[in-house]
Design a protein around this motif. Structure first.
Motif, PDB file in Angstrom:
ATOM      1  N   VAL A 132       0.875  -1.208  -0.140  1.00 62.30           N
ATOM      2  CA  VAL A 132       0.031   0.000  -0.277  1.00 62.30           C
ATOM      3  C   VAL A 132       0.913   1.088  -0.047  1.00 62.30           C
ATOM      4  CG1 VAL A 132      -1.680   1.200   1.282  1.00 62.30           C
ATOM      5  CG2 VAL A 132      -1.799  -1.218   1.292  1.00 62.30           C
ATOM      6  N   ILE A 134       0.834   5.274   0.278  1.00 63.76           N
ATOM      7  CA  ILE A 134       0.297   6.468   0.618  1.00 63.76           C
ATOM      8  C   ILE A 134       0.909   7.531  -0.078  1.00 63.76           C
ATOM      9  CG2 ILE A 134      -0.429   7.962   2.539  1.00 63.76           C
ATOM     10  CD1 ILE A 134      -0.043   5.557   4.304  1.00 63.76           C
ATOM     11  N   VAL A 157      -3.195   4.835  -1.983  1.00 62.77           N
ATOM     12  CA  VAL A 157      -4.251   5.241  -1.039  1.00 62.77           C
ATOM     13  C   VAL A 157      -3.825   6.644  -0.637  1.00 62.77           C
ATOM     14  CG1 VAL A 157      -4.898   5.047   1.367  1.00 62.77           C
ATOM     15  CG2 VAL A 157      -4.757   3.141   0.009  1.00 62.77           C
ATOM     16  N   ALA A 163      -8.406   4.912   2.897  1.00 61.36           N
ATOM     17  CA  ALA A 163      -8.006   3.523   3.754  1.00 61.36           C
ATOM     18  C   ALA A 163      -9.010   2.877   4.162  1.00 61.36           C
ATOM     19  CB  ALA A 163      -7.306   4.385   4.816  1.00 61.36           C
ATOM     20  N   TRP A 176       3.017  -1.161   4.259  1.00 65.60           N
ATOM     21  CA  TRP A 176       2.715   0.220   3.460  1.00 65.60           C
ATOM     22  C   TRP A 176       4.069   1.199   3.600  1.00 65.60           C
ATOM     23  CZ3 TRP A 176       3.902   4.547   6.820  1.00 65.60           C
ATOM     24  CH2 TRP A 176       4.067   4.426   7.904  1.00 65.60           C
ATOM     25  N   ILE A 190      -3.955   8.425   8.142  1.00 65.83           N
ATOM     26  CA  ILE A 190      -4.209   7.235   7.086  1.00 65.83           C
ATOM     27  C   ILE A 190      -3.629   6.046   7.516  1.00 65.83           C
ATOM     28  CG2 ILE A 190      -3.620   6.377   4.858  1.00 65.83           C
ATOM     29  CD1 ILE A 190      -3.511   9.602   3.991  1.00 65.83           C
ATOM     30  N   LEU A 194      -5.394   2.495   8.586  1.00 67.01           N
ATOM     31  CA  LEU A 194      -4.800   0.942   7.933  1.00 67.01           C
ATOM     32  C   LEU A 194      -4.326   0.150   9.121  1.00 67.01           C
ATOM     33  CD1 LEU A 194      -2.681   2.288   5.189  1.00 67.01           C
ATOM     34  CD2 LEU A 194      -4.845   1.054   4.763  1.00 67.01           C
TER      35      LEU A 194
END
Length: 327
Positions: A132, A134, A157, A163, A176, A190, A194
């Motif tokens: 993931v 961000i 994301v 999220a 992430w 965020i 998560l």
């Protein structure tokens, strides 16, 4: 409306200058790479994408012989032996592969802190994790990071809402990573979502948001509550500069503006001021900060105080091909 310089007596204005501000080590290195390439190899030196997101810096390098292109196929056939520099934001793996296939000599000015995120992504991928990222869609750094791995390996994301809605593509473990120039506070929110939804999600060993982004945001937080307006010197397409403006607003500053240079100051949008904060994004040179201060000094009796919240001593090595030129 701000004070009229024709009115005679200039009212006092206290300027609080955020420190750190302006060029970070990664931007400084990237600009040096272009300048040293010009010095060592002569013009033209091609640069893929804006070396950093600042029009003043780009125009300055153009006058020295840098030629900016968006893609390598814009470089004329007879110039494939000329140096080409990749921007500080990083590039997808396909770009150096393309350069090698064309027998181009390239210099990679990717910020080492962005390269660190690229390596993290590759490690997660090798370990079978779904990644993931961000970040902000369409930003060159995000394009470069996602382009390190096969399509679909990295999921983007952008917001807390993203999220909350995120669903893993399969049953692989999650990890992430982040763009380096995000809002520290937004990213924390965020990550909180998560982590609450996926308690086993793997975090970076060390924060991906770079030291310079964090430091500049902390300085703005210290100044913003104490001034009537705050100006961020930076480009509209500069992620870290936009985040500084947002941080100032959230920290309680009534007016927070992003301004490229003195000629762009929207005087009509400013109330009569007695206090003003000034900072600069990581790709904005100090000469533009001085230009802004000088513009206010034409309308106000300016006093300047520096508000320092961190010391920065980090520097990054130049590519081997240019170290001799630097010495």
């Amino acid at each position: 409306m701000a004070s009229d310089p024709s009115a005679g007596n200039r009212p006092p204005l206290k300027v609080l200058l955020c420190a750190p501000r302006g060029f970070c080590a990664g931007v400084d290195r990237a600009v040096q790479i272009v300048e040293l390439a010009l010095e060592r190899f002569g013009a033209p030196v091609y640069v893929r994408h804006e070396i950093v997101h600042n029009k003043f810096v780009v125009e300055s390098l153009k006058t020295k012989g840098a030629v900016f292109v968006e893609e390598l196929d814009e470089i004329p056939d007879g110039h494939h032996d000329r140096p080409v520099v990749f921007s500080a934001h990083g590039v997808p793996k396909s770009v150096p592969e393309d350069a090698r296939s064309r027998n181009m000599f390239y210099l990679d000015a990717t910020c080492p802190l962005v390269s660190k995120v690229h390596k993290e992504a590759e490690i997660h991928f090798r370990r079978g994790r779904e990644i993931v990222l961000i970040g902000h869609a369409g930003h060159p750094e995000v394009i470069g990071t996602m382009g390190q791995l096969p399509e679909g390996a990295v999921r983007l994301v952008e917001t807390v809402e993203d999220a909350r809605a995120f669903e893993p593509a399969g049953d692989r473990p999650l990890a992430w990573i982040t763009q380096t120039t995000l809002s520290v506070d937004d990213t924390a929110q965020i990550v909180e979502v998560l982590t609450a939804r996926f308690p086993d999600i793997v975090a970076p060993h060390k924060d991906d948001i770079c030291y310079a982004t964090t430091n500049r945001q902390e300085a703005v937080k210290a100044v913003a509550p104490d001034v009537e307006a705050l100006i961020v010197v930076g480009a509209p397409n500069s992620s870290n500069s936009q985040r500084l403006r947002e941080v100032a607003e959230r920290a309680g500053c009534p007016v927070a503006l992003l301004v490229q240079r003195a000629a762009d100051i929207p005087w009509d949008a400013l109330p009569p001021l007695t206090s003003l904060g000034i900072t600069a994004g990581a790709s904005a040179p100090e000469v533009l900060v001085e230009e802004i201060i000088a513009a206010f000094a034409e309308r106000y009796e300016v006093t300047v105080d520096s508000v320092r919240t961190a010391e920065e001593t980090i520097s990054f090595n130049l590519p081997r091909a240019l170290r001799e030129a630097a010495e």
